[in-house]
Enzyme design. Structure first.
Site, mmCIF file in Angstrom:
data_model
loop_
_atom_site.group_PDB
_atom_site.id
_atom_site.type_symbol
_atom_site.label_atom_id
_atom_site.label_comp_id
_atom_site.label_asym_id
_atom_site.label_seq_id
_atom_site.Cartn_x
_atom_site.Cartn_y
_atom_site.Cartn_z
ATOM 1 N N TYR A 149 0.763 -1.047 0.069
ATOM 2 C CA TYR A 149 -0.093 -0.022 0.034
ATOM 3 C C TYR A 149 0.905 1.218 0.119
ATOM 4 O O TYR A 149 0.529 2.227 -0.458
ATOM 5 C CB TYR A 149 -0.833 -0.062 1.134
ATOM 6 C CG TYR A 149 -1.674 1.266 1.595
ATOM 7 C CD1 TYR A 149 -2.444 1.822 0.408
ATOM 8 C CD2 TYR A 149 -1.573 2.000 2.618
ATOM 9 C CE1 TYR A 149 -3.282 2.947 0.505
ATOM 10 C CE2 TYR A 149 -2.235 3.265 2.568
ATOM 11 C CZ TYR A 149 -3.118 3.752 1.566
ATOM 12 O OH TYR A 149 -4.018 4.860 1.775
ATOM 13 N N ARG A 156 1.328 6.820 -6.707
ATOM 14 C CA ARG A 156 0.415 7.881 -6.819
ATOM 15 C C ARG A 156 0.574 9.331 -6.677
ATOM 16 O O ARG A 156 0.399 9.991 -7.448
ATOM 17 C CB ARG A 156 -0.666 7.341 -5.959
ATOM 18 C CG ARG A 156 -2.166 8.246 -6.002
ATOM 19 C CD ARG A 156 -3.304 7.948 -5.310
ATOM 20 N NE ARG A 156 -3.139 7.571 -3.966
ATOM 21 C CZ ARG A 156 -4.087 7.107 -2.752
ATOM 22 N NH1 ARG A 156 -5.186 7.025 -3.472
ATOM 23 N NH2 ARG A 156 -3.766 6.851 -1.682
ATOM 24 N N GLU A 329 -13.971 -1.035 6.371
ATOM 25 C CA GLU A 329 -13.937 0.363 5.680
ATOM 26 C C GLU A 329 -15.527 0.242 5.046
ATOM 27 O O GLU A 329 -15.919 -0.411 4.339
ATOM 28 C CB GLU A 329 -12.905 0.118 4.877
ATOM 29 C CG GLU A 329 -12.655 1.713 4.152
ATOM 30 C CD GLU A 329 -11.261 1.851 3.601
ATOM 31 O OE1 GLU A 329 -10.246 1.686 3.823
ATOM 32 O OE2 GLU A 329 -11.347 1.953 2.097
HETATM 33 C C1 3EB Z 1 -7.629 5.786 5.879
HETATM 34 O O1 3EB Z 1 -8.740 6.790 6.038
HETATM 35 C C2 3EB Z 1 -8.127 4.632 5.443
HETATM 36 O O2 3EB Z 1 -5.363 5.437 -0.164
HETATM 37 O O3 3EB Z 1 -7.158 5.847 -1.528
HETATM 38 C C3 3EB Z 1 -9.529 5.180 2.748
HETATM 39 C C4 3EB Z 1 -9.895 5.692 1.559
HETATM 40 C C5 3EB Z 1 -8.121 4.770 3.068
HETATM 41 C C6 3EB Z 1 -8.840 5.816 0.660
HETATM 42 C C7 3EB Z 1 -6.487 5.691 -0.309
HETATM 43 C C8 3EB Z 1 -7.236 4.854 1.906
HETATM 44 C C9 3EB Z 1 -7.809 5.571 0.472
HETATM 45 O O4 3EB Z 1 -6.563 6.361 5.667
HETATM 46 C C10 3EB Z 1 -7.775 4.046 4.158
#
Ligand code: 3EB
Length: 342
Positions: A149, A156, A329
């Site tokens: 990740y 990105r 999530e």
């Molecule tokens: C967070 O709040 C949880 O990397 O695009 C949520 C939404 C999360 C989008 C992303 C990651 C992403 O960090 C993870």
């Protein structure tokens, strides 16, 4: 102009996928065991992951638009445009990006995917990226000393900066989930008008997360509010049990459900302060809920039904969340037609 999400549960019966409404489809998603399905004519993101709480084998979500869509392909992106709305899907095989010096294949593929998306948006003169759906294999696996990740986040962010888009503030709503396998798969919605990015006052903005979560921060906003002629659409990003920048309720899936929904509720409040339409409510949102462990699904469903009510549309999918200690999530969306407020 209109944008509407149609969700349908498809059984394994072959006749169930022939009666699709095609004329106004902009694109969509297939969730579940969709490997054997005939693909629709429009761009579709396939999420090969178990779905819960439905007798269907596949759930099909389709964005319907008001105008006759025009479709195309560029640099591997399958896209469809309706008026000033664009939906596209890009799948990249990481193996094609191996061997870039000082850079993992996933990082290189992620940067390239976003560069291609930004090039398409420029060509189509629809520069504003509103919402992105990111899926990758083995998201929590560490390779070469860095969790995948976090590799994705580097690629990105590199692309956002390289393409002069900035990596804070005005960034799209998003989600990023791990699947068992498959390519890097990215779907996106874009348009000619900027979306209003929303943040959650209970959370540090993701683009400002400290370095303990990786060398580069994730590039997304907590939600995007989009004004279309006569309509407004709210895209709420993947939302987890994070307060400040820290995971709360580790090991407690029910606690994480409540906290995640509390975060969604705060984002909805933020949206309602800027909405030109009637206020959004938790009951009317269309949800997608990612559950890390299949065994947690009953507890997740019971908890969310208690908080949201039985009427809400909730699609449950098994997926890995981007932090190892996150068990669920929640993402959501809603559209409102613009009526005069008193
Ligand atoms: C967070 O709040 C949880 O990397 O695009 C949520 C939404 C999360 C989008 C992303 C990651 C992403 O960090 C993870």
């Amino acid at each position: 102009m209109s944008l509407q999400l149609l969700t349908r549960a498809l059984s394994a019966a072959p006749e169930s996928d022939v009666s699709r409404e095609t004329a106004r489809a902009l694109g969509g998603t297939l969730l579940g065991n969709c490997a054997a399905m005939t693909l629709p004519a429009w761009p579709v993101q396939r999420i090969f992951a178990p779905i819960f709480g439905s007798t269907a084998t596949v759930i099909e979500e389709t964005w319907l638009s008001g105008l006759l869509p025009v479709s195309g392909r560029s640099e591997g992106i399958v896209w469809c445009r309706s008026g000033n709305l664009l939906y596209g899907v890009l799948e990249l095989d990481e193996a094609d990006f191996a061997g870039v010096q000082g850079c993992s294949a996933l990082q290189a593929a992620s940067a390239e995917a976003y560069r291609r998306i930004f090039r398409l948006l420029e060509t189509q003169q629809l520069p504003h990226l509103w919402r992105v759906w990111n899926y990758l294999a083995a998201i929590n696996q560490e390779t070469d000393g860095l969790e995948r990740y976090r590799q994705f986040n580097i690629g990105r962010q590199d692309a956002f900066l390289e393409c002069q888009r900035g990596a804070t503030g005005n960034v799209p709503a998003a989600c990023a989930l791990g699947l068992a396998g498959g390519p890097l798969s990215i779907a996106f919605m874009a348009g000619d008008q900027p979306a209003v990015p929303l943040e959650n006052p209970r959370q540090v903005s993701a683009y400002n997360y400290p370095a303990e979560y990786g060398p580069r921060s994730p590039t997304f906003s907590r939600a995007a509010l989009v004004y279309l002629p006569g309509q407004e659409t709210l895209f709420i990003s993947g939302t987890a049990s994070i307060v400040g920048h820290q995971t709360v309720h580790p090991g407690d899936v029910v606690g994480q459900c409540r906290e995640s929904l509390a975060n969604v509720a705060v984002v909805v409040e933020a949206a309602n302060r800027l909405s030109r339409a009637l206020p959004y409510t938790l009951t009317e949102l269309a949800y997608r809920v990612y559950v890390r462990h299949a065994a947690d699904f009953p507890a997740v469903q019971t908890t969310l039904l208690g908080l949201i009510g039985a009427g809400a549309e909730i699609v449950y999918v098994q997926a890995d969340i981007c932090r190892r200690d996150l068990l669920i999530e929640i993402e959501a969306m809603a559209s409102h037609s613009l009526v005069e407020r008193d």
